[in-house]
Design a protein around this motif. Sequence first.
Motif, PDB file in Angstrom:
ATOM      1  N   ALA A 223       0.815  -1.212   0.000  1.00 18.83           N
ATOM      2  CA  ALA A 223       0.000   0.000   0.000  1.00 18.83           C
ATOM      3  C   ALA A 223       0.848   1.262   0.000  1.00 18.83           C
ATOM      4  N   VAL A 224       2.046   1.183   0.571  1.00 15.25           N
ATOM      5  CA  VAL A 224       2.925   2.351   0.726  1.00 15.25           C
ATOM      6  C   VAL A 224       4.363   1.920   0.452  1.00 15.25           C
ATOM      7  N   GLU A 225       5.119   2.784  -0.216  1.00 14.40           N
ATOM      8  CA  GLU A 225       6.555   2.564  -0.378  1.00 14.40           C
ATOM      9  C   GLU A 225       7.258   3.915  -0.408  1.00 14.40           C
ATOM     10  N   GLU A 226       8.519   3.918  -0.034  1.00 13.31           N
ATOM     11  CA  GLU A 226       9.345   5.131  -0.111  1.00 13.31           C
ATOM     12  C   GLU A 226      10.548   4.822  -0.986  1.00 13.31           C
ATOM     13  N   VAL A 227      10.737   5.634  -2.027  1.00  7.14           N
ATOM     14  CA  VAL A 227      11.821   5.431  -2.983  1.00  7.14           C
ATOM     15  C   VAL A 227      12.459   6.780  -3.289  1.00  7.14           C
ATOM     16  N   ASP A 228      13.744   6.879  -3.082  1.00 11.17           N
ATOM     17  CA  ASP A 228      14.498   8.091  -3.424  1.00 11.17           C
ATOM     18  C   ASP A 228      13.895   9.352  -2.807  1.00 11.17           C
ATOM     19  N   GLY A 229      13.340   9.235  -1.612  1.00 11.12           N
ATOM     20  CA  GLY A 229      12.753  10.390  -0.952  1.00 11.12           C
ATOM     21  C   GLY A 229      11.316  10.670  -1.347  1.00 11.12           C
ATOM     22  N   TYR A 230      10.738   9.834  -2.210  1.00  9.42           N
ATOM     23  CA  TYR A 230       9.339   9.984  -2.612  1.00  9.42           C
ATOM     24  C   TYR A 230       8.507   8.942  -1.879  1.00  9.42           C
ATOM     25  N   LEU A 231       7.485   9.406  -1.171  1.00  6.96           N
ATOM     26  CA  LEU A 231       6.554   8.501  -0.511  1.00  6.96           C
ATOM     27  C   LEU A 231       5.442   8.189  -1.510  1.00  6.96           C
ATOM     28  N   LEU A 232       5.394   6.951  -1.971  1.00 10.39           N
ATOM     29  CA  LEU A 232       4.451   6.540  -3.007  1.00 10.39           C
ATOM     30  C   LEU A 232       3.217   5.922  -2.360  1.00 10.39           C
ATOM     31  N   ILE A 233       2.044   6.476  -2.674  1.00  9.44           N
ATOM     32  CA  ILE A 233       0.769   5.954  -2.190  1.00  9.44           C
ATOM     33  C   ILE A 233      -0.239   6.048  -3.329  1.00  9.44           C
ATOM     34  N   HIS A 234      -1.350   5.372  -3.184  1.00  8.60           N
ATOM     35  CA  HIS A 234      -2.385   5.501  -4.205  1.00  8.60           C
ATOM     36  C   HIS A 234      -3.294   6.687  -3.931  1.00  8.60           C
ATOM     37  N   SER A 235      -3.848   6.746  -2.728  1.00  7.44           N
ATOM     38  CA  SER A 235      -4.920   7.699  -2.423  1.00  7.44           C
ATOM     39  C   SER A 235      -4.387   8.926  -1.698  1.00  7.44           C
ATOM     40  N   ASP A 236      -4.919  10.080  -2.047  1.00  6.53           N
ATOM     41  CA  ASP A 236      -4.526  11.331  -1.400  1.00  6.53           C
ATOM     42  C   ASP A 236      -5.330  11.502  -0.111  1.00  6.53           C
ATOM     43  N   GLY A 296       8.448   8.706   6.317  1.00  6.31           N
ATOM     44  CA  GLY A 296       9.674   9.097   5.646  1.00  6.31           C
ATOM     45  C   GLY A 296       9.414   9.695   4.285  1.00  6.31           C
ATOM     46  N   GLY A 297      10.484  10.235   3.693  1.00  4.29           N
ATOM     47  CA  GLY A 297      10.368  10.877   2.394  1.00  4.29           C
ATOM     48  C   GLY A 297      10.217  12.380   2.527  1.00  4.29           C
ATOM     49  N   THR A 298      10.387  13.052   1.410  1.00  7.21           N
ATOM     50  CA  THR A 298      10.283  14.513   1.381  1.00  7.21           C
ATOM     51  C   THR A 298       9.115  15.010   0.539  1.00  7.21           C
ATOM     52  N   ARG A 299       8.532  14.132  -0.292  1.00  6.24           N
ATOM     53  CA  ARG A 299       7.361  14.478  -1.087  1.00  6.24           C
ATOM     54  C   ARG A 299       6.489  13.237  -1.227  1.00  6.24           C
ATOM     55  N   VAL A 300       5.187  13.465  -1.327  1.00  3.90           N
ATOM     56  CA  VAL A 300       4.235  12.393  -1.576  1.00  3.90           C
ATOM     57  C   VAL A 300       3.898  12.374  -3.064  1.00  3.90           C
ATOM     58  N   VAL A 301       3.834  11.174  -3.635  1.00  4.44           N
ATOM     59  CA  VAL A 301       3.374  10.988  -5.014  1.00  4.44           C
ATOM     60  C   VAL A 301       2.151  10.078  -4.965  1.00  4.44           C
ATOM     61  N   HIS A 302       1.050  10.519  -5.545  1.00  2.00           N
ATOM     62  CA  HIS A 302      -0.199   9.750  -5.447  1.00  2.00           C
ATOM     63  C   HIS A 302      -0.966   9.772  -6.756  1.00  2.00           C
ATOM     64  N   GLY A 303      -1.921   8.846  -6.849  1.00  2.00           N
ATOM     65  CA  GLY A 303      -2.882   8.824  -7.952  1.00  2.00           C
ATOM     66  C   GLY A 303      -4.254   9.140  -7.402  1.00  2.00           C
ATOM     67  N   HIS A 304      -5.269   8.345  -7.829  1.00  2.00           N
ATOM     68  CA  HIS A 304      -6.603   8.328  -7.239  1.00  2.00           C
ATOM     69  C   HIS A 304      -7.488   9.505  -7.615  1.00  2.00           C
ATOM     70  N   SER A 305      -7.094  10.725  -7.288  1.00  2.00           N
ATOM     71  CA  SER A 305      -7.932  11.893  -7.578  1.00  2.00           C
ATOM     72  C   SER A 305      -7.498  12.512  -8.903  1.00  2.00           C
TER      73      SER A 305
END
Length: 360
Positions: A223-236, A296-305
Amino acid sequence: MTQGAGQGPEAERTATLRDFRVPAYVHETGPYVHSVHPGDVVPAGDEAYPEGYTPTQRDLPVINRGDTLQVPVEPAPAAASAPQPAAGPGPLYVVGDVHGYLDELVAALQEQGLIDASGQWCAGTARLWFLGDFTDRGPDGIGVIDLVMRLSAEAAAAGGYCKALMGNHELLLLGAKRFGDTPVNSGAGTATFQAAWLLNGGQKTDMDRLQDHHLQWMARLDAVEEVDGYLLIHSDTTAYLDYGDSIEAVNDTVRETLTRNDADEVWDLFRKFTKRFSFRDEGGADAVRSLLDTYGGTRVVHGHSPIPYLLGEVGSEDGEESTGPVVEGPHIYAGGLAIAMDGGVTMAGKLLVQQLPLDN
């Protein structure tokens, strides 16, 4: 028009199969069930979700895709492989919501040089993350899953990877397959996964082609992963915080919930993953920080909306001026802390494949 033009939560009622009439849509290669994109189901307005909210209503304005045929995508000219660094991991890419639009996905991956004209992985050690929502609304959700599964093996063999996150529509499809018309406690009356799946664009062709290996793959997604400082999630949404105070805890909790196979528990998970707009407007940056501080991470990246909804520019519901804003790339907002990746392919928008880092 802004996003709150539809029915409010006070208008919600019990969702049953007889409440929905899913129109038939004729594809040039045969008929399939098509549902006009409701932008997922959310309560009207920008107010907080009411206690017991159940996602069974279409209450966002709709951008009509129009009576267009799905035209097969011609193979793109062979693109050069993604540039590779001398050492270390390859470049990082993220993909927004696909929703069954396989041809558009193939074209976007080819444009980025991630697959070749025959659809094979050609990006070497590149890293590719899908942000969830592979099925529903579009014509070939199972084809999308099959492609992602195949690219995962091909990328790994080349020293890179192709991975995917759990979206709310994966939960919805799993629930519809496992529980069907079994009533669930929605907190606002009785609902069923089958009814919610149909309401949100469930395709009969996807259900007919769904196999055990597809179900197993979806049920194991993180459901959640952090890669290269990006917190990857689906939903905002900040609802991820309800499932653990670390990435590992959230992913374990989601998988364990699906393993227990309790309809009410899975419905509650789906309901929370359907929430949206937590990062928009006043307080949005603080909501993003609550996730970054925890996971963790410095920015969130999401889809969903879909980005048109985030911009509050979605045209009118009566079909006039209904094209909405032109989406050319990701939407950066919440003080630069959030990157939205759903370009709105289901509403004649763009299926986004983006290399990171992305400048403001």
